[in-house]
Design a protein around this motif. Structure first.
Motif, PDB file in Angstrom:
ATOM      1  N   MET A   1       0.805  -0.845   0.205  1.00 50.56           N
ATOM      2  CA  MET A   1       0.365   0.099   0.349  1.00 50.56           C
ATOM      3  C   MET A   1       1.158   1.523   0.177  1.00 50.56           C
ATOM      4  N   ILE A   2       0.609   1.566  -1.289  1.00 52.05           N
ATOM      5  CA  ILE A   2       1.166   3.670  -1.192  1.00 52.05           C
ATOM      6  C   ILE A   2       0.116   4.169  -0.647  1.00 52.05           C
ATOM      7  N   THR A   3       0.281   5.385  -0.197  1.00 53.70           N
ATOM      8  CA  THR A   3      -0.860   6.357  -0.201  1.00 53.70           C
ATOM      9  C   THR A   3      -0.173   7.702   0.516  1.00 53.70           C
ATOM     10  N   GLY A   4      -0.718   8.287   0.885  1.00 49.01           N
ATOM     11  CA  GLY A   4      -0.429   9.895   1.389  1.00 49.01           C
ATOM     12  C   GLY A   4      -0.805  10.571   1.975  1.00 49.01           C
ATOM     13  N   ASP A   5      -1.763   9.586   2.628  1.00 44.88           N
ATOM     14  CA  ASP A   5      -3.275   9.443   4.322  1.00 44.88           C
ATOM     15  C   ASP A   5      -2.190   8.995   4.999  1.00 44.88           C
ATOM     16  N   HIS A   6      -2.571   8.928   6.134  1.00 40.83           N
ATOM     17  CA  HIS A   6      -1.203   9.209   7.967  1.00 40.83           C
ATOM     18  C   HIS A   6      -1.276   7.458   7.780  1.00 40.83           C
ATOM     19  N   LYS A   7      -0.200   7.577   8.548  1.00 34.15           N
ATOM     20  CA  LYS A   7       0.446   6.077   9.317  1.00 34.15           C
ATOM     21  C   LYS A   7      -1.104   5.467   9.542  1.00 34.15           C
ATOM     22  N   ASN A   8      -1.357   6.126  10.834  1.00 37.98           N
ATOM     23  CA  ASN A   8      -2.670   5.553  11.115  1.00 37.98           C
ATOM     24  C   ASN A   8      -3.243   4.814  10.400  1.00 37.98           C
TER      25      ASN A   8
ATOM     26  N   VAL B   1       3.459  -0.879   4.190  1.00 40.09           N
ATOM     27  CA  VAL B   1       2.461   0.322   3.640  1.00 40.09           C
ATOM     28  C   VAL B   1       3.193   1.735   3.469  1.00 40.09           C
ATOM     29  N   PHE B   2       3.323   2.375   3.143  1.00 43.44           N
ATOM     30  CA  PHE B   2       4.305   3.410   2.711  1.00 43.44           C
ATOM     31  C   PHE B   2       3.082   4.851   2.509  1.00 43.44           C
ATOM     32  N   ALA B   3       3.527   5.639   3.790  1.00 39.40           N
ATOM     33  CA  ALA B   3       2.496   6.589   4.147  1.00 39.40           C
ATOM     34  C   ALA B   3       2.933   7.879   4.046  1.00 39.40           C
ATOM     35  N   ARG B   4       2.146   8.735   4.077  1.00 37.15           N
ATOM     36  CA  ARG B   4       2.544  10.451   3.950  1.00 37.15           C
ATOM     37  C   ARG B   4       3.545  10.575   2.623  1.00 37.15           C
ATOM     38  N   VAL B   5       3.593  10.136   1.667  1.00 42.40           N
ATOM     39  CA  VAL B   5       4.808   9.866   0.663  1.00 42.40           C
ATOM     40  C   VAL B   5       4.143  10.698  -0.437  1.00 42.40           C
ATOM     41  N   SER B   6       4.822  11.190  -1.035  1.00 41.46           N
ATOM     42  CA  SER B   6       4.628  12.977  -2.199  1.00 41.46           C
ATOM     43  C   SER B   6       5.405  12.030  -3.469  1.00 41.46           C
ATOM     44  N   PRO B   7       5.110  12.620  -4.735  1.00 37.24           N
ATOM     45  CA  PRO B   7       5.661  11.555  -6.364  1.00 37.24           C
ATOM     46  C   PRO B   7       6.685  10.961  -6.408  1.00 37.24           C
ATOM     47  N   GLU B   8       7.582  11.820  -5.413  1.00 39.50           N
ATOM     48  CA  GLU B   8       8.976  11.217  -6.072  1.00 39.50           C
ATOM     49  C   GLU B   8       9.185  10.183  -4.863  1.00 39.50           C
ATOM     50  N   HIS B   9       8.577  10.255  -3.811  1.00 37.62           N
ATOM     51  CA  HIS B   9       8.731   8.768  -2.820  1.00 37.62           C
ATOM     52  C   HIS B   9       8.046   8.002  -3.837  1.00 37.62           C
ATOM     53  N   LYS B  10       7.560   7.846  -4.480  1.00 36.47           N
ATOM     54  CA  LYS B  10       6.722   6.845  -5.112  1.00 36.47           C
ATOM     55  C   LYS B  10       7.482   6.152  -6.138  1.00 36.47           C
TER      56      LYS B  10
END
Length: 885
Positions: free
Chosen positions: A537-544, A585-594
């Motif tokens: 899972m890769i998302t811009g949402d919060h970790k929890n 799980v990868f949370a609060r990531v930017s496009p560069e992070h993805k």
């Protein structure tokens, strides 16, 4: 770093007075300096350039050389057939590539056409392309943000940024906030507004700090623009195979001439023989057959809601072992939903789809206040406004407390709009003989302004015990990644001003909401894991929130398997790549992070699929081995950057597509091994006859006929084989795995040797039948033609029959079902009929140098032709028995 500067510093840097804005002269000057506010794309390739790029392949070079040679020896029909194969392959490639490169064009279309700015002290509307750094832009609800802005004024401003950040809820903006952390993620830059996002609530003003390619969305366009597409595993395999066969053909030609010199044969005759061997070594129809098989696979996949834009992506799916999936809209439904509600000592789960639910009296008051204290609408399955408020309206509909009915009965006469500092919203509505304040917001703030509580229909003092109950339930909901809203009210006999509304309230309870997972995704993830595929899972949402969803779906087991974008930045590329397998799980990531995540997985030798629907997903969709975009909720940018589009936005379709991809690769492998077995048989036939100083048993035209017509039909039929139902019980194929792994090379060699030997046996028998002994003197043309006819029929028929055995490397044709692939049976029948036509019709017989056979010889050659099939089936039987022992 504009988010870390005060508005005054930004005004000074751009030389602008926010009350006046730029002058028209200054704006014109800056437009010349910075250029139009539009995204740039790389120059398009012409159709001719696309066509020529398809010809840059070793196998194509060899085919072109074969075309020239066949023209030289005046075999025009053969030359035309080879050219048609080359053109067909190139045209298919051009069509696919032309359709595929639409990502930057889609990004350009996303910019809003009109924007409101302040220039010369006047507010005016201009084309967004004319906006320049330093412009003062005015935002209101429903208007797109035309450029990246540093906000300096905001009132209840909320901006929908899900396409850029992955957040399912609009971001509340606060122009007065100053952010000092240089690693602040896009989703947390609350004093900024970004190009192509949508204002959903409130109003604001900002100064333009970046336009065109310098904006956040422009950076995404640069990433897409700089990308060079890597070859898929299938393309790499075919390129290697083409080079190998090309060098083999050249080597064969050289070897033939060396033998000719030693044997003192006629050099022109050996030149023709060398051509025969070169033709025999190269499966001329391979490129076209693979393209046809992939195209047929694309058609089948479209029936399961997967649209493939690039043919090799079908095969790539089959080797995927990592699925990086965006959370919002892909794993979840992309709509906030109330799942729990609490009134004192009464916690209730709210069903997802049920209607006409029955509420307790306290719950009725709770739902009534939530609906009245909302500005959203929801009718006929469509909502407008804040997603959180839409969820509250839907909650009311489930209990027959509709917005229309409540607003008609309790008319709003006053309000105190939501404020990010108060984190509260209040409305004043008509109630019986007086008025009632309805307030919703953060539970901590609700408790601060409440003095009483509603308990079983009675208003009682709000004790510390009651407060702790509400806080305990709030904590439990938060631990389950629910967003919590508290609700309170108070009755009054007069219309209150906004500042008097939020005092001495009666707390009713609270609700918990979440963007829920798609119903079918959990089973699909389980199936993927059983197939050796790891969902990420890769998302811009919060970790929890992300981990809670990931746990529910079976993607992750604990929060230790998650990491945020800020934490990724603290690691070196090497350290991150070394630890990448520890995270799910990868949370609060930017496009560069993805992109960094996808690259790290690929660096570990994985074949990575990335699914997504937003603008922020486009670079990672592009960099992944295969990018999968959502067809319904997906942006044009995501669709343009992807290799495959899901028309139903269903994660389950990805799993079905992977199964289809695995079977298609296996089918292509069957076709390739079959063709190589056939061509090896031809090489052995020609080469052994030259070593033994025999006449050549086959003419170049006969070999071309078999390669391009007879054995191409079963090769295509093998390409559409129903496939193995157990394919998803196997681990993903190693992308470095050769076509010849797991004994496929041995099977090709055995098949080729058997086909070659019995073709020579038939040739020898044909000469012996006419009274000639090889090496005993001159052979008549009639006898030689008859013997060649027998070898011609055996070579063609043995390849046709042998195709049945190629359907499985382990299962017998009886177990698979002789007639389960009707296309293959049809191809064998058509192939035999074609051989019969060539031999029976005089003009064709003369062109191919063949004679009609006697009934006895027909039976004999068909018997010879069945031997490779029978031997291979016996080998399967013994191999299986050895494995059992």
């Amino acid at each position: 770093m504009w988010f870390s500067k005060s508005p005054e510093d930004v005004f000074k840097e751009f030389g602008v007075n926010p009350a006046v804005g730029l002058t028209e002269a200054e704006a014109k000057q800056r437009l010349e300096k910075y250029g139009l506010n539009k995204l740039k794309g790389k120059p398009k390739k012409s159709i001719i350039a696309l066509f020529l790029s398809q010809l840059k392949d070793m196998l194509i070079y060899v085919l072109l050389a074969a075309t020239v040679i066949t023209f030289v020896i005046k075999e025009y029909a053969d030359a035309i057939i080879i050219l048609l194969v080359i053109i067909l392959n190139a045209v298919i490639g051009v069509v696919q590539e032309y359709k595929a490169e639409k990502a930057v064009e889609a990004l350009q279309k996303m910019t809003t056409p009109k924007s409101v700015v302040r220039r010369n002290g006047e507010t005016k509307e201009i084309n967004s392309e004319e906006i320049v750094p330093g412009d003062i832009v005015i935002l209101d609800a429903g208007r797109y943000v035309p450029a990246d802005l540093r906000l300096f004024d905001s009132a209840n401003l909320q901006i929908e940024e899900s396409a850029l950040t992955g957040e399912s809820v609009p971001s509340s903006k606060d122009a007065g906030k100053l952010l000092t952390d240089p690693k602040t993620s896009i989703g947390d830059k609350t004093n900024m507004a970004f190009q192509s996002t949508l204002t959903t609530y409130g109003r604001g003003e900002g100064v333009v700090v970046a336009t065109a390619m310098e904006t956040e969305i422009g950076k995404i366009a640069k990433i897409l623009d700089s990308d060079d597409n890597e070859m898929t595993p299938l393309q790499k395999r075919l390129e290697e195979l083409g080079k190998t066969l090309g060098f083999l053909a050249i080597g064969i030609c050289v070897l033939i001439f060396v033998i000719a010199l030693i044997q003192k044969r006629d050099l022109f005759e050996m030149f023709l023989t060398a051509i025969s061997l070169a033709v025999a070594a190269i499966p001329e129809g391979l490129a076209a057959i693979v393209a046809i098989v992939l195209a047929l696979g694309v058609t089948r996949m479209s029936k399961i809601n997967a649209i493939v834009k690039k043919l090799p992506a079908v095969e790539t799916l089959g080797s995927v072992n990592i699925i990086c999936s965006d959370k919002t809209g892909t794993l979840t439904q992309n709509k906030m939903t109330v799942v729990k509600q609490y009134t004192h000592n009464h916690l209730t789960d709210v069903p997802g789809t049920e209607e006409d639910l029955v509420a307790t009296p306290d719950e009725v008051e709770l739902i009534k206040s939530l609906v009245l204290c909302s500005d959203a609408t929801y009718e006929n399955g469509q909502g407008t406004g804040d997603p959180t408020e839409i969820a509250l309206i839907i909650l009311g509909d489930k209990y027959n407390l509709t917005r229309a009915a409540l607003n008609a009965e309790h008319k709003r006469v006053g309000e105190n709009p939501f404020d990010s500092d108060r984190k509260l919203m209040s409305t004043l509505n008509v109630e019986d003989e007086g008025y009632r304040v309805h307030t919703k917001g953060a539970i901590d703030n609700i408790l601060k302004i409440s003095t009483t509580a509603l308990v079983n229909g009675q208003i009682v003092p709000l004790t510390d015990e009651l407060k702790n109950d509400y806080l305990r339930i709030t904590e439990e909901m938060s631990d389950s990644a629910l967003r919590v809203l508290g609700v309170a009210f108070k009755d009054t006999d007069k219309i209150l001003p906004p500042q008097e509304m939020e005092k001495d309230l009666t707390i009713i309870g609270l609700v918990g909401m979440i963007d829920p997972p798609r119903l079918e995704v959990k089973a699909s993830i389980h199936e993927a894991k059983m197939a050796g595929i790891r969902p990420i899972m890769i998302t811009g949402d919060h970790k929890n929130t992300a981990v809670a969803i990931a746990k529910e779906l079976g993607i992750a087991e604990s929060i230790e398997q998650s990491i945020t974008g800020a934490e990724i930045d603290e690691l070196s590329d090497e350290a991150f790549a070394a630890n990448i397998n520890n995270y799910r799980v990868f949370a609060r990531v930017s496009p560069e992070h993805k992109v960094k995540i996808v690259r790290a997985f690929k660096a570990q030798g994985n074949i990575v699929s990335m699914t997504g629907d937003g603008v922020n997903d486009a670079p990672s969709l592009k960099f992944a081995d295969i990018g999968v975009a959502m067809g319904i909720t997906g942006t044009d940018v995501a669709k343009g950057a992807s290799d495959m589009i899901l028309t139903d936005d269903n994660f389950t379709t990805i799993v079905h597509a992977i199964e289809e991809g695995r079977n298609i690769y296996n089918n292509i492998k069957k076709s390739v091994i079959f063709l190589l077995s056939c061509n090896l048989g031809e090489v052995i036939t020609i080469f052994l006859s030259i070593l033994l100083n025999w006449p050549v048993p086959l003419l170049a035209t006969q070999i071309l006929w078999i390669n391009l017509i007879t054995d191409s039909l079963p090769a295509i039929a093998l390409g559409v084989d129903p496939g193995d139902h157990d394919v998803m019980k196997q681990k993903p194929r190693n992308p470095k795995q050769s076509f010849f792994a797991h004994g496929a090379g041995v099977r090709a060699v055995i098949g080729g040797i058997l086909i070659g030997i019995f073709t020579l046996v038939a040739f020898y028998y044909g000469l012996w039948e006419h009274g000639y002994q090889l090496g005993s003197g001159e052979i008549s043309e009639a006898a030689l033609a008859y013997a060649r006819t027998m070898s011609f029929v055996v070579l063609a028929a043995s390849q046709l029959f042998y195709s049945l055995s190629m359907r499985s490397s382990t299962k017998s044709i009886i177990k698979i079902g002789v007639f389960s692939n009707k296309f293959l049976i049809g191809a064998i029948i058509v192939g035999i009929l074609l051989q019969l036509v060539v031999i029976s019709i005089p003009p064709l017989a003369i062109a191919f140098g063949v004679h009609f056979l006697s009934l006895q010889d027909w039976l004999l050659v068909l018997g010879f032709a069945l031997i490779p099939l029978i031997v291979n089936e016996i080998i399967k039987l013994f191999t299986k028995r050895l494995e059992v022992q």
